[in-house]
Design an enzyme around this catalytic site. Sequence first.
Site, PDB file in Angstrom:
ATOM      1  N   GLU A   1       3.021  57.621   2.204  1.00 44.25           N
ATOM      2  CA  GLU A   1       2.922  58.755   2.833  1.00 44.25           C
ATOM      3  C   GLU A   1       4.203  59.539   3.252  1.00 44.25           C
ATOM      4  O   GLU A   1       5.014  58.760   3.973  1.00 44.25           O
ATOM      5  CB  GLU A   1       2.026  58.382   4.116  1.00 44.25           C
ATOM      6  CG  GLU A   1       1.460  60.005   4.618  1.00 44.25           C
ATOM      7  CD  GLU A   1       0.728  59.508   5.918  1.00 44.25           C
ATOM      8  OE1 GLU A   1      -0.037  58.445   6.187  1.00 44.25           O
ATOM      9  OE2 GLU A   1       0.607  60.573   6.556  1.00 44.25           O
TER      10      GLU A   1
ATOM     11  N   ARG B   1      -0.051  42.529   5.006  1.00 50.30           N
ATOM     12  CA  ARG B   1       1.240  43.311   5.070  1.00 50.30           C
ATOM     13  C   ARG B   1       2.157  42.384   5.782  1.00 50.30           C
ATOM     14  O   ARG B   1       2.079  41.363   6.160  1.00 50.30           O
ATOM     15  CB  ARG B   1       0.815  44.326   6.080  1.00 50.30           C
ATOM     16  CG  ARG B   1       0.500  44.028   7.383  1.00 50.30           C
ATOM     17  CD  ARG B   1       0.652  45.459   8.446  1.00 50.30           C
ATOM     18  NE  ARG B   1       0.141  46.700   7.805  1.00 50.30           N
ATOM     19  CZ  ARG B   1       0.519  47.800   7.606  1.00 50.30           C
ATOM     20  NH1 ARG B   1       1.775  47.790   7.995  1.00 50.30           N
ATOM     21  NH2 ARG B   1      -0.036  48.635   6.923  1.00 50.30           N
TER      22      ARG B   1
ATOM     23  N   LYS C   1       6.079  53.219  11.162  1.00 51.37           N
ATOM     24  CA  LYS C   1       6.673  54.311  10.827  1.00 51.37           C
ATOM     25  C   LYS C   1       6.710  55.159  12.529  1.00 51.37           C
ATOM     26  O   LYS C   1       7.635  55.658  12.698  1.00 51.37           O
ATOM     27  CB  LYS C   1       6.444  55.305   9.755  1.00 51.37           C
ATOM     28  CG  LYS C   1       7.022  54.615   8.416  1.00 51.37           C
ATOM     29  CD  LYS C   1       6.642  55.411   7.504  1.00 51.37           C
ATOM     30  CE  LYS C   1       5.032  55.443   7.129  1.00 51.37           C
ATOM     31  NZ  LYS C   1       4.691  55.854   5.872  1.00 51.37           N
TER      32      LYS C   1
END
Length: 559
Positions: free
Chosen positions: A33, A257, A267
Amino acid sequence: MSEEKHLNFIEEIIKEDLESGKYSSIVTRFPPEPNGYLHIGHAKSICLNFGLAQKFGGYTNLRFDDTNPVTEDVEYVDSIKEDIKWLGFQWQNELYASDYFNILYSFAVELIKKNLAYVDDLTPDEIAASKGTPTEPGKDSPNRNRSIEENLRLFEEMRDGKYGDGAKVLRAKIDMASMNMHMRDPIMYRIKKAAHHRTGDAWNIYPMYDFAHGQSDSIEKVTHSICTLEFIPHRELYDWFIDKLEIFPSHQYEFARLNLTYTVMSKRKLLQLVQDKYVESWDDPRMPTLSAMRRRGYTPEAIRDFCDRIGVAKRENLIDVGLLEFCVREHLNKVALRRMVVFDPLKVVITNYPDSMEVEMLTGEDNPEDAESDSREIPFGKELYIEQEDFMENPPKKYFRLFPGGMVRLKHAYIIKCEEVIKDENGNIKELHCTYIPESKSGSDTSGIHVKGTLHWVAVQNAVTAEIRLYDRLFKVENPGSEEGDFKDYINMDSLQIVKTVYAEPALKNAKFNERYQFLRKGYFTLDAKETYNRLVFNRTVTLKDTWAKESKKVQPIS
Ligand code: ATP
Ligand code: MG
């Protein structure tokens, strides 16, 4: 990847899919993204997706998952592309989920026509409240049984901007009693009257992640769509849309992850660190972003090696950042040019060295680990700098550095002996008077003298000055994201130390941004790429040894 290595679980699946003839080649994608810079967690996903396509024959698309107009920006798109290339990977197609807005819209219309989607007037809060709980079924919306014609008209009006933000949504008509909360009539489209960085004002409605992602995979004929574990509950919905639309059957697979000790990776949190000025920028060398690691001197080889070593896990864990630093050291040891730099100078005068005008040039190999590497010239002289910490007036036993009456070798040069300590009127050491042994020159030593200590040094007359920046961990605790309170309470306020003036051998005058250096006995350094003006600023990439090793273990399960 070497052949004898075990296949990870995703590789096993792909191998079977190819052997059974389910696919003749594979397509993967990396779907960032564009709302922030890539970090080391993304590197794991990049290495995995691109690595699989390389290993099994196939290709990888770069697809920007740009369905949220509010947080996205071209600045991020550009940095993401730069980082992937720097890591050493090349995508087949550069694609944008926003390029599919028209097709996605027609998919939605198709589901309405199949009576599998409806426009709902409930607010997002009301929808959440009527969803039920994992143990209780949700309640049907009063709008659930609208006619197909009415739904088609309302959806078109939503698209045309007739309603304000949040006034209506399009929902999939699935099952309000499903065991999987994501299947309880999930939202497919929301109204958002915001300009998009690529489609401008063309759209008043934007698809939700769940309606965009799987369909985008399918449009691109992605065979193996790999994402992180939190998407497991989304898989049923991913399959449902593909099944009902009867489009290419992409499949989703999930892996754990990457979490690293002493850092945060989301982020959103990294953005806070930048905005609240705890760090200078996204590429501040203390950040876990790829641009920061590049600026700090990490190499793509080291990062790929790290991603390979940690493997692909099915359960969440916390990886010791020491392992990443180990990989960085391993690679830098092979490629870094050796140079001598004195951080905290103590002057040494060689009293028996001739006062000639000519500079004596010695040679030092650039890298003893690399047989093909070059060598550089190092000027010697009557006045030298050594480190303050390499001299003791009253040394303990077994002190192998310099002390009154003691001898050491100067790297690539001569053996010297400390004859006299010269002090100022306050009793502070001003300089050392030493003698050198002319027959002890490195490479042609006939002195027969053996000394235990070797020191780095620079000649005063030819020294170049530089600034160095020493970085420590950005957080004081292993897992700042899981501590109580605000993660920012755990920031290490001493993570940056600047030494304004150090003294370097003259070869460093021509330091280049793409070169890596080992300052002997000091650590690995690289020129700071942001300091373009007329001065040398070096970032410490990593220390020579792991000073934190005792405190940390390699991998820890997350409780
Ligand atoms: P963040 O939580 O940091 O904002 P994200 O998952 O929202 O990350 P995306 O841009 O959506 O970021 O991620 C692109 C791809 O990278 C996704 O497939 C995502 O699963 C993967 N990814 C993100 N973070 C990690 C991580 N820590 N480890 C492995 N893969 C990751
Ligand atoms: Mg995301």
